[in-house]
Design a protein around this motif. Structure first.
Motif, PDB file in Angstrom:
ATOM      1  N   HIS A 716       4.361 -23.478  -4.171  1.00 51.80           N
ATOM      2  CA  HIS A 716       3.673 -23.856  -2.941  1.00 51.80           C
ATOM      3  C   HIS A 716       2.222 -24.288  -3.176  1.00 51.80           C
ATOM      4  O   HIS A 716       1.583 -24.840  -2.278  1.00 51.80           O
ATOM      5  CB  HIS A 716       3.723 -22.695  -1.950  1.00 51.80           C
ATOM      6  CG  HIS A 716       5.101 -22.480  -1.393  1.00 51.80           C
ATOM      7  ND1 HIS A 716       5.513 -21.292  -0.848  1.00 51.80           N
ATOM      8  CD2 HIS A 716       6.179 -23.313  -1.321  1.00 51.80           C
ATOM      9  CE1 HIS A 716       6.775 -21.398  -0.439  1.00 51.80           C
ATOM     10  NE2 HIS A 716       7.205 -22.624  -0.728  1.00 51.80           N
ATOM     11  N   GLU A 717       1.697 -24.011  -4.374  1.00 51.06           N
ATOM     12  CA  GLU A 717       0.354 -24.497  -4.717  1.00 51.06           C
ATOM     13  C   GLU A 717       0.406 -25.873  -5.372  1.00 51.06           C
ATOM     14  O   GLU A 717      -0.631 -26.458  -5.676  1.00 51.06           O
ATOM     15  CB  GLU A 717      -0.324 -23.503  -5.658  1.00 51.06           C
ATOM     16  CG  GLU A 717      -0.661 -22.169  -4.997  1.00 51.06           C
ATOM     17  CD  GLU A 717      -1.203 -21.160  -5.994  1.00 51.06           C
ATOM     18  OE1 GLU A 717      -1.285 -21.516  -7.192  1.00 51.06           O
ATOM     19  OE2 GLU A 717      -1.550 -20.035  -5.582  1.00 51.06           O
ATOM     20  N   SER A 718       1.596 -26.392  -5.575  1.00 53.62           N
ATOM     21  CA  SER A 718       1.755 -27.674  -6.247  1.00 53.62           C
ATOM     22  C   SER A 718       1.195 -28.808  -5.386  1.00 53.62           C
ATOM     23  O   SER A 718       1.369 -28.816  -4.157  1.00 53.62           O
ATOM     24  CB  SER A 718       3.233 -27.932  -6.535  1.00 53.62           C
ATOM     25  OG  SER A 718       3.442 -29.259  -6.964  1.00 53.62           O
ATOM     26  N   PRO A 719       0.532 -29.790  -6.011  1.00 53.40           N
ATOM     27  CA  PRO A 719       0.000 -30.937  -5.250  1.00 53.40           C
ATOM     28  C   PRO A 719       1.085 -31.897  -4.773  1.00 53.40           C
ATOM     29  O   PRO A 719       0.771 -32.863  -4.077  1.00 53.40           O
ATOM     30  CB  PRO A 719      -0.937 -31.612  -6.261  1.00 53.40           C
ATOM     31  CG  PRO A 719      -0.396 -31.226  -7.600  1.00 53.40           C
ATOM     32  CD  PRO A 719       0.151 -29.843  -7.425  1.00 53.40           C
ATOM     33  N   MET A 720       2.355 -31.643  -5.123  1.00 52.47           N
ATOM     34  CA  MET A 720       3.399 -32.585  -4.699  1.00 52.47           C
ATOM     35  C   MET A 720       3.626 -32.545  -3.197  1.00 52.47           C
ATOM     36  O   MET A 720       4.310 -33.416  -2.651  1.00 52.47           O
ATOM     37  CB  MET A 720       4.719 -32.287  -5.420  1.00 52.47           C
ATOM     38  CG  MET A 720       5.416 -31.025  -4.987  1.00 52.47           C
ATOM     39  SD  MET A 720       6.991 -30.819  -5.808  1.00 52.47           S
ATOM     40  CE  MET A 720       7.586 -29.311  -5.072  1.00 52.47           C
ATOM     41  N   TYR A 721       3.080 -31.542  -2.517  1.00 52.52           N
ATOM     42  CA  TYR A 721       3.181 -31.497  -1.061  1.00 52.52           C
ATOM     43  C   TYR A 721       2.157 -32.414  -0.387  1.00 52.52           C
ATOM     44  O   TYR A 721       2.207 -32.600   0.825  1.00 52.52           O
ATOM     45  CB  TYR A 721       2.990 -30.060  -0.564  1.00 52.52           C
ATOM     46  CG  TYR A 721       4.140 -29.134  -0.906  1.00 52.52           C
ATOM     47  CD1 TYR A 721       5.239 -29.031  -0.080  1.00 52.52           C
ATOM     48  CD2 TYR A 721       4.128 -28.378  -2.072  1.00 52.52           C
ATOM     49  CE1 TYR A 721       6.300 -28.189  -0.392  1.00 52.52           C
ATOM     50  CE2 TYR A 721       5.180 -27.532  -2.400  1.00 52.52           C
ATOM     51  CZ  TYR A 721       6.261 -27.440  -1.556  1.00 52.52           C
ATOM     52  OH  TYR A 721       7.308 -26.606  -1.867  1.00 52.52           O
ATOM     53  N   ALA A 722       1.207 -32.923  -1.182  1.00 51.27           N
ATOM     54  CA  ALA A 722       0.148 -33.780  -0.631  1.00 51.27           C
ATOM     55  C   ALA A 722       0.571 -35.236  -0.711  1.00 51.27           C
ATOM     56  O   ALA A 722       1.098 -35.696  -1.735  1.00 51.27           O
ATOM     57  CB  ALA A 722      -1.156 -33.568  -1.388  1.00 51.27           C
ATOM     58  N   PHE A 723       0.316 -35.980   0.331  1.00 49.51           N
ATOM     59  CA  PHE A 723       0.723 -37.378   0.400  1.00 49.51           C
ATOM     60  C   PHE A 723       0.020 -38.218  -0.658  1.00 49.51           C
ATOM     61  O   PHE A 723       0.606 -39.140  -1.222  1.00 49.51           O
ATOM     62  CB  PHE A 723       0.416 -37.920   1.799  1.00 49.51           C
ATOM     63  CG  PHE A 723       0.809 -39.361   1.994  1.00 49.51           C
ATOM     64  CD1 PHE A 723       2.135 -39.742   1.958  1.00 49.51           C
ATOM     65  CD2 PHE A 723      -0.153 -40.342   2.192  1.00 49.51           C
ATOM     66  CE1 PHE A 723       2.513 -41.067   2.132  1.00 49.51           C
ATOM     67  CE2 PHE A 723       0.212 -41.663   2.366  1.00 49.51           C
ATOM     68  CZ  PHE A 723       1.551 -42.030   2.337  1.00 49.51           C
ATOM     69  N   ASP A 724      -1.236 -37.868  -0.968  1.00 48.38           N
ATOM     70  CA  ASP A 724      -1.999 -38.661  -1.932  1.00 48.38           C
ATOM     71  C   ASP A 724      -1.564 -38.420  -3.370  1.00 48.38           C
ATOM     72  O   ASP A 724      -2.039 -39.093  -4.285  1.00 48.38           O
ATOM     73  CB  ASP A 724      -3.498 -38.339  -1.799  1.00 48.38           C
ATOM     74  CG  ASP A 724      -4.057 -38.802  -0.454  1.00 48.38           C
ATOM     75  OD1 ASP A 724      -3.451 -39.728   0.125  1.00 48.38           O
ATOM     76  OD2 ASP A 724      -5.069 -38.243   0.003  1.00 48.38           O
ATOM     77  N   HIS A 725      -0.687 -37.420  -3.593  1.00 50.98           N
ATOM     78  CA  HIS A 725      -0.261 -37.125  -4.960  1.00 50.98           C
ATOM     79  C   HIS A 725       0.552 -38.269  -5.557  1.00 50.98           C
ATOM     80  O   HIS A 725       0.605 -38.426  -6.782  1.00 50.98           O
ATOM     81  CB  HIS A 725       0.561 -35.832  -4.966  1.00 50.98           C
ATOM     82  CG  HIS A 725       0.815 -35.281  -6.337  1.00 50.98           C
ATOM     83  ND1 HIS A 725      -0.200 -34.958  -7.212  1.00 50.98           N
ATOM     84  CD2 HIS A 725       1.971 -35.004  -7.000  1.00 50.98           C
ATOM     85  CE1 HIS A 725       0.318 -34.497  -8.334  1.00 50.98           C
ATOM     86  NE2 HIS A 725       1.640 -34.515  -8.236  1.00 50.98           N
ATOM     87  N   GLY A 726       1.176 -39.059  -4.718  1.00 48.99           N
ATOM     88  CA  GLY A 726       1.909 -40.222  -5.196  1.00 48.99           C
ATOM     89  C   GLY A 726       3.362 -39.929  -5.520  1.00 48.99           C
ATOM     90  O   GLY A 726       3.738 -38.802  -5.827  1.00 48.99           O
ATOM     91  N   VAL A 727       4.154 -40.989  -5.452  1.00 51.65           N
ATOM     92  CA  VAL A 727       5.591 -40.840  -5.630  1.00 51.65           C
ATOM     93  C   VAL A 727       5.954 -40.418  -7.046  1.00 51.65           C
ATOM     94  O   VAL A 727       6.677 -39.440  -7.267  1.00 51.65           O
ATOM     95  CB  VAL A 727       6.315 -42.155  -5.267  1.00 51.65           C
ATOM     96  CG1 VAL A 727       7.802 -42.053  -5.601  1.00 51.65           C
ATOM     97  CG2 VAL A 727       6.136 -42.477  -3.793  1.00 51.65           C
TER      98      VAL A 727
END
Length: 959
Positions: A716-727
């Protein structure tokens, strides 16, 4: 009867004993019950019999002197009343009583004082109930409650108006009530997997509350089948074989998972008690699968059209789609003629009369009156219906396309060209005629009734009843239908499908043998969607089905159903063969089970957990199986025994083979019983080692839970939940987490084997649930990023669209689909930044597209673009370069200035209109000539113009 009273035992001793000689049984008897004080001992007493009182009258006698006395003895209990009992139905009943019985006899008369006595053979136990007069040969009553006396055989006697009871034998057997939990259901119809439309059977062996076999029938049995078929599920048929067994037959019309529940009413004669109970093992779980075998389609397929001409030509299924009926066989014209004749009340009912009417035969009058005239008129109508008399404009065009299907390999062949198709059409009528001749020969040989023969010869006619007149009541028959397919297979006639008078499409197969007996081979439900455009026919011993697929109307779905397979289902020996196969497999399984349990439990003393942990697991698992599967295995062994007994009883298994298997089964039962008895001792022997290992498993579970919790926190701390993290970065993170979850799942499976064996599943439950939740969450997050990838890729492509090529209408439609797809995502992901980001991106693009459309207005000038840049604070190149694309325009962030853009565009449009108007005025007045004349003698010049120019001036005035 012959009565004897008194006499001498020796020269000085007299007797008063009475004896009876039964002439029917040819034996002497001493009456069992004589009441009252007997007369003094004597000899040589004269007798008389009073028929009115059924009494013996004794007068006097000798005892050292002649006696002067009179004695009477009522012997109705020996001779019986004037009426007699002959039999009783049923001959047995539950010892709880209240079962209706009907006594058959002779010379009964009506009375309000009728008693029926149920007494044991020794006469010591009896119950009396009131009887009811039915007629002079029948009396009815309800059996008494005989529980306090037990399940015994009794004799039934009748007394009317307090007369002595009848004396002839009438046995009635009281039995212990049937116990549902003791009854055993077994047979192939309860197999875990069966087929749709197949008539399946299973048996119920009834047993009483003591576990003894019931030797008679009469138990109310109810079978409930629950599953996807719902209200369309036909009721199961229960046959009472009168020997304690019941045969249940059922079929399921829809594929899916079903529950079969068998109820037995343990006390059906007590209406105040709900005594209907489930048979042990219920509900039985059955999975029903489709029996049609799919054909792999190859080649171009035909499409469904208003008229579909179908025939089997040279072993191939031939299909000619038409826009209008052509009646290539003449069958439809004949059907139309038949309907016309029936409507007019004609007596022509057979093919011969219809054909004669069609040909006219020169018998009809010129005016067309009478039956012959009606026949000619009907023939003309039929001819029109068949397309022969249609107008030139309405006449169907000769088809130029046809298809043939090789049902063996599913290959379609397209036949093109009017000549090639015409060659196929030329074969239609001969094929129809040949099949009709085969059916006619069968009908003649089978001596079928004329109405049935006519219906089978013309399936296209209005609905006809295919039942055989005079058949036994309850005999199976296809019933009323039309538009069915008829074919011959192995000398028997088949009827396939059809339509009911209510326009319901049927999916069934019936077979008629030469003895005139129908049998149903298959029956299932078909949905309206599946029935639409459906074609069936008999091809080389297979029923072939064609229907459109899920998309379009092309006949891309093909299935087949072998007739021989259907026949094998209904063969009398099939159920027994299936039972033998089940017994063979079950015997092998039980042999492996009992051998494994015996071997494993015998090594319990070695399972100390230190040096042989694997053995400890085996012993613990064996103990768990005994405790948790005991009822199931007990039932399976009992079912196996009942199946063997049944197969031996009906002769399906040779006696020696049945005895061998029964002996082997008895050995399994003994081993299983020994294992159950020894299990507590085994449990005690391994308790210490099992407790130690259980503690270790608990520590392992706690460590695993901590590891899972740490993983979830890191996830849950992973940046993959952020839209700006990129595909791409998010996909890489998802792959990493997915691999970790897969390892957790493997670890869970390993630990679960231990926790299940040690019955500690609850301890692992939270961690297992967490892993499942994480797996689901990763799937949801991947779905979002999949959508982000598609949306961003599409938006990037659109942003590279050159200014002149921008189609905002198409883009807006696609964006609305994206927005709708986003809204359908699981609600649990809507708080994630990636969801909010993609949702906002699409919304912004949707908001900007109308602005882009407006800005494409030709009214826009550089000054307006300059105003737009001042409003947005962004710069765009002016004039537009050749590579000016949508991305340059979106850089203005138009979605933030929707109203301002509207105002600028509105101003541009208005100014453009004004410029156009001014240009028009300039063009008009450029050619106007003004004349100047001096005003009298002054220097003032007066301007004038033509009259028509004054009109133009008035029209062009600007206010």
């Amino acid at each position: 009867y012959f009565f004897l009273l008194g006499g001498k035992n020796d020269p000085r001793r007299y007797s008063n004993a009475i004896a009876v000689y039964d002439t029917g049984e040819n034996r002497w008897e001493v009456p069992k019950i004589i009441t009252g004080n007997p007369p003094p001992a004597r000899e040589d007493s004269p007798f008389a019999y009073d028929d009115a009182t059924k009494s013996l009258v004794v007068f006097g006698g000798w005892r050292q002197k002649w006696l002067d006395d009179v004695w009477t003895l009522n012997v109705a209990g020996i001779c019986g009343p004037p009426y007699a009992v002959e039999s009783i139905q049923p001959q047995s009943g539950p010892y709880t009583g209240s079962a209706p019985v009907l006594i058959t006899g002779m010379l009964f008369h009506d009375s309000s004082r009728i008693k029926v006595k149920f007494a044991t053979k020794d006469g010591k136990r009896e119950m009396v109930v009131p009887g009811k007069y039915e007629d002079e040969t029948h009396i009815s009553c309800k059996s008494p409650n005989f529980e306090k006396h037990g399940a015994v055989e009794v004799n039934v006697a009748v007394s009317i108006d307090d007369e002595p009871y009848t004396v002839n034998e009438c046995p009635y057997q009281f039995y212990l009530n049937t116990s549902a939990k003791k009854c055993v259901a077994f047979g192939p119809g309860l197999a875990p997997k069966i087929e749709v439309g197949r008539r399946c059977t299973f048996l119920i062996q009834s047993k009483d509350s003591a576990g003894h076999y019931r030797a008679s029938g009469g138990d109310p049995i109810r079978v409930v089948i629950s599953g996807p078929s719902g209200d369309s599920q036909p009721p199961a048929q229960v046959e009472d074989t009168k020997d304690g067994r019941y045969k249940v037959t059922y079929s399921v019309p829809v594929a899916g998972d079903y529950d079969i529940s068998v109820f037995v009413d343990e006390n059906p004669n007590d209406p105040e008690t709900d005594s209907e109970m489930l048979v042990q093992g219920c509900p039985f779980k059955v999975r029903v699968h489709d029996v049609w075998a799919p054909n792999r389609i190859i080649g171009i397929t035909p499409s469904v059209k208003p008229a579909m001409e179908v025939a089997v030509l040279d072993g191939a299924l031939t299909v000619i789609p038409l826009d209008k009926e052509m009646d290539l066989t003449g069958e439809k014209a004949e059907a139309a003629l038949f309907a016309k004749l029936q409507h007019q009340g004609s007596t022509a009912s057979g093919v011969g009369e219809a054909a004669a009417a069609t040909e006219g035969e020169g018998e009809a009058s010129a005016s067309g009156e009478g039956e012959e005239g009606a026949g000619e008129e009907a023939a003309a109508d039929a001819e029109g219906a068949g397309g022969e008399a249609a107008g030139e404009d309405d006449k169907p065009k000769a088809p130029s396309l046809a298809w043939t299907l090789d049902a063996a390999n599913g290959r379609w062949r397209l036949v093109e060209g009017e000549e090639s198709v015409a060659a196929l059409i030329a074969k239609f009528k001969p094929a129809y005629t040949q099949k009709a001749a085969q059916i006619a020969a069968f009908v003649k040989e089978s001596k079928l009734p004329a109405e049935l023969a006519d219906a089978l010869a013309h399936p296209a006619r209005p609905p006809a009843n295919l039942a055989i007149a005079g058949a036994p009541k309850g005999a199976p028959a296809p019933g009323v239908r039309s538009n069915f397919k008829v074919g011959m297979s192995d000398g028997k006639l088949l009827v396939i499908g059809g339509t009911t008078p209510e326009n319901k499409v049927l999916d069934d197969v019936w077979e008629l043998n030469k003895k005139g007996a129908w049998s149903q081979l298959y029956s299932a439900d078909i949905s309206k969607e599946e029935a639409k455009g459906r074609i069936t026919d008999l091809v080389d011993g297979n029923i072939v089905e064609l229907r459109p697929g899920s998309l379009g109307d092309a006949l891309e779905v093909s299935r087949k159903l072998p007739v021989d397979q259907l026949r094998s289902w209904s063969a009398p020996e099939e159920a027994n063969r299936a039972m033998i196969e089940t017994v063979t497999m079950a015997m092998k399984e039980k042999e492996e089970l009992t051998r494994h349990l015996t071997l494993t439990l015998s090594q319990a003393d070695k399972a100390d957990g230190a040096d042989n942990l694997q053995l400890l697991y085996k012993v613990k698992k064996a103990d768990l199986d005994i405790r948790t599967r005991s009822d199931k295995i007990d039932l399976e062994l009992e079912q196996l025994g009942e199946t063997l007994s049944y197969l031996a009883a009906v002769g399906a298994l040779p006696q020696d083979a049945a005895q061998q298997r029964a002996a082997k089964l008895e050995g399994f039962v003994e081993q299983w019983t020994a294992a159950k008895k020894g299990a507590p001792g085994v449990r005690k022997a391994i308790k210490q080692a099992a407790d130690v290992q259980g503690a270790r498993i608990g520590e392992q579970v706690n460590a695993f839970k901590a590891k899972v919790d740490a993983f979830v926190g890191r996830l849950h701390e992973s940046p993959m939940y952020a839209f700006d993290h990129g595909v791409n970065s998010s996909y890489q993170a998802l792959d990493t987490f997915n691999r970790e979850v897969a390892k957790f799942e493997q670890e869970v499976a390993t630990i679960k084997q231990s926790t299940d064996t040690w019955e500690m599943s609850d301890a692992l439950g939270p961690a297992n649930t967490t892993i499942s939740t994480v797996r689901e969450e990763l799937g949801l997050i991947k779905n979002i990023w999949d959508l982000v990838a598609v949306v961003t890729s599409m938006l990037d492509n659109w942003q590279r669209t050159l200014w002149a090529d921008i189609d905002t209408g198409t883009m807006e439609e696609e964006c609305k689909i994206f927005a709708k797809t986003i809204r359908t995502l699981d609600k649990s992901v809507r708080d994630h930044d990636v969801y909010k980001g993609i949702d906002q991106t699409v919304k912004n693009f949707l908001a900007a597209l109308p602005c882009v459309g407006d800005l494409k207005s030709p009214s826009m000038r550089d000054r307006h673009w300059q105003q737009l840049m001042e409003i947005t604070g962004k710069e765009i190149p002016l004039p537009f370069p050749e590579d000016f694309a949508l991305s340059h325009l979106l850089a203005l962030q138009l979605h933030k200035f929707v109203d301002d853009v509207g105002e600028v565009v509105d101003r541009a449009v208005k100014e453009d209109k004004m410029e156009q108007q001014l240009a028009k005025l300039a063009a008009v007045w450029e050619g106007v000539e003004f004349s100047f004349d001096r005003h009298r003698d002054t220097e003032v010049m007066l301007m004038s113009m033509k009259e028509e120019d004054f009109d133009t001036l008035e029209e062009n005035q600007l206010l």
